[in-house]
Design a protein around this motif. Structure first.
Motif, PDB file in Angstrom:
ATOM      1  N   TRP A 242       1.424   6.069  -8.473  1.00  0.00           N
ATOM      2  CA  TRP A 242       0.169   6.809  -8.330  1.00  0.00           C
ATOM      3  C   TRP A 242       0.184   8.028  -9.222  1.00  0.00           C
ATOM      4  O   TRP A 242       1.201   8.719  -9.284  1.00  0.00           O
TER       5      TRP A 242
ATOM      6  N   ARG B  65      -8.513   0.393   0.257  1.00  0.00           N
ATOM      7  CA  ARG B  65      -8.313   1.840   0.144  1.00  0.00           C
ATOM      8  C   ARG B  65      -7.999   2.436   1.510  1.00  0.00           C
ATOM      9  O   ARG B  65      -8.642   2.155   2.500  1.00  0.00           O
ATOM     10  N   ARG B  66      -6.984   3.296   1.536  1.00  0.00           N
ATOM     11  CA  ARG B  66      -6.621   3.990   2.762  1.00  0.00           C
ATOM     12  C   ARG B  66      -7.310   5.352   2.800  1.00  0.00           C
ATOM     13  O   ARG B  66      -7.619   5.935   1.769  1.00  0.00           O
TER      14      ARG B  66
ATOM     15  N   GLN C   1       0.826  -1.210   0.000  1.00  0.00           N
ATOM     16  CA  GLN C   1       0.000   0.000   0.000  1.00  0.00           C
ATOM     17  C   GLN C   1       0.858   1.258   0.000  1.00  0.00           C
ATOM     18  O   GLN C   1       0.499   2.271  -0.579  1.00  0.00           O
TER      19      GLN C   1
ATOM     20  N   ARG D  60      -5.861  11.433  -9.613  1.00  0.00           N
ATOM     21  CA  ARG D  60      -6.728  10.470  -8.963  1.00  0.00           C
ATOM     22  C   ARG D  60      -6.579   9.110  -9.646  1.00  0.00           C
ATOM     23  O   ARG D  60      -6.561   9.034 -10.872  1.00  0.00           O
ATOM     24  N   SER D  61      -6.456   8.067  -8.852  1.00  0.00           N
ATOM     25  CA  SER D  61      -6.442   6.729  -9.435  1.00  0.00           C
ATOM     26  C   SER D  61      -7.864   6.316  -9.781  1.00  0.00           C
ATOM     27  O   SER D  61      -8.838   6.896  -9.276  1.00  0.00           O
TER      28      SER D  61
ATOM     29  N   ASP E 140      -6.828   8.318   0.125  1.00  0.00           N
ATOM     30  CA  ASP E 140      -6.564   7.875  -1.243  1.00  0.00           C
ATOM     31  C   ASP E 140      -7.699   8.330  -2.155  1.00  0.00           C
ATOM     32  O   ASP E 140      -8.872   8.009  -1.902  1.00  0.00           O
TER      33      ASP E 140
ATOM     34  N   ASN F 182       2.545   3.888  -4.018  1.00  0.00           N
ATOM     35  CA  ASN F 182       2.530   5.327  -4.257  1.00  0.00           C
ATOM     36  C   ASN F 182       3.436   5.735  -5.411  1.00  0.00           C
ATOM     37  O   ASN F 182       3.234   6.774  -6.033  1.00  0.00           O
TER      38      ASN F 182
END
Length: 231
Positions: free
Chosen positions: A44, A62-63, A37, A121-122, A66, A41
């Protein structure tokens, strides 16, 4: 129309409650590889990809903080997932359930996905096209090519689960008191010239990787179930 909206609202909340209950009653958690996780990054934003019907617990990967937008079908059942996923902090992009993105709202969805990626944004979407299980569609490959962002394949499995054999995607419903297993693969970049052969090769690569990750997640989860049964 009003009755359907009320039904969708109720069922959406029910789905949210169900998934959160499965998560809260989990007996164990495994993320493969460790620390992914944080390591993720470096790619990302990215395009998270899963197989359809095998991803109900993925919202818990998802954190907080995020920024991830999820593509949800325009099919009427998609309304249920919109209400559920929005409760988990995801942005929602409505897209076509058709196999071609240039029909029935697909073009708008593609623009929205590209816009999200360009703003850092992913995005997350299922790789397989509707009604054709475990066969990656061209849309996700085209998105990776046009955006220049990598596809990050993912899989999740629970030690206790129920398979719905009559569903086209062999939906796997997570059950309470399970070990939850997330497995994340290496990023897949689409840097070909956009030729049919180049994109077909990337689709094959994505299919193989998703199949491998799903098998790995199921293997880990099943081993835990056997361990508990023998204890």
């Amino acid at each position: 129309m009003l009755r359907r909206k009320i039904r969708d609202l109720f069922l959406g909340e029910l789905i949210t409650l169900y998934l959160r209950s499965v998560w809260r009653t989990r007996l164990d958690l495994k993320i493969v590889p460790d620390g992914i996780q944080d390591a993720a990054n470096y790619v990302w934003p990215c395009i998270f990809a899963t197989w359809h019907g095998q991803n109900y617990m993925l919202p818990f990967f998802r954190r907080d903080g995020d920024d991830i937008d999820i593509l949800v079908s325009r099919h009427k059942d998609g309304e249920l997932m919109v209400r559920a996923l929005s409760r988990f902090g995801f942005g929602i992009i409505r897209g076509s359930g058709n196999r071609r993105w240039d029909r029935r709202g697909g073009t708008g969805a593609a623009r929205a996905l590209l816009g999200s990626l360009s703003h850092g944004r992913s995005v997350a979407l299922t790789a397989d096209v509707p009604t054709i299980r475990r066969k990656a569609g061209p849309g996700i490959i085209k998105l990776a090519f046009q955006s220049g962002r990598p596809i990050v394949p993912m899989a999740v499995a629970t030690s206790r689960r129920r398979i719905l054999p009559k569903t086209w995607d062999l939906t796997s419903l997570p059950c309470f008191f399970s070990k939850v297993v997330f497995v994340v693969g290496l990023p897949i970049y689409v840097t070909s010239d956009g030729s049919a052969d180049g994109w077909a090769a990337k689709r094959d690569e994505l299919e193989r990787e998703l199949d491998k990750l799903n098998s790995q997640a199921i293997k880990i989860a099943t081993a835990y179930r056997r361990q508990i049964a023998e204890a």
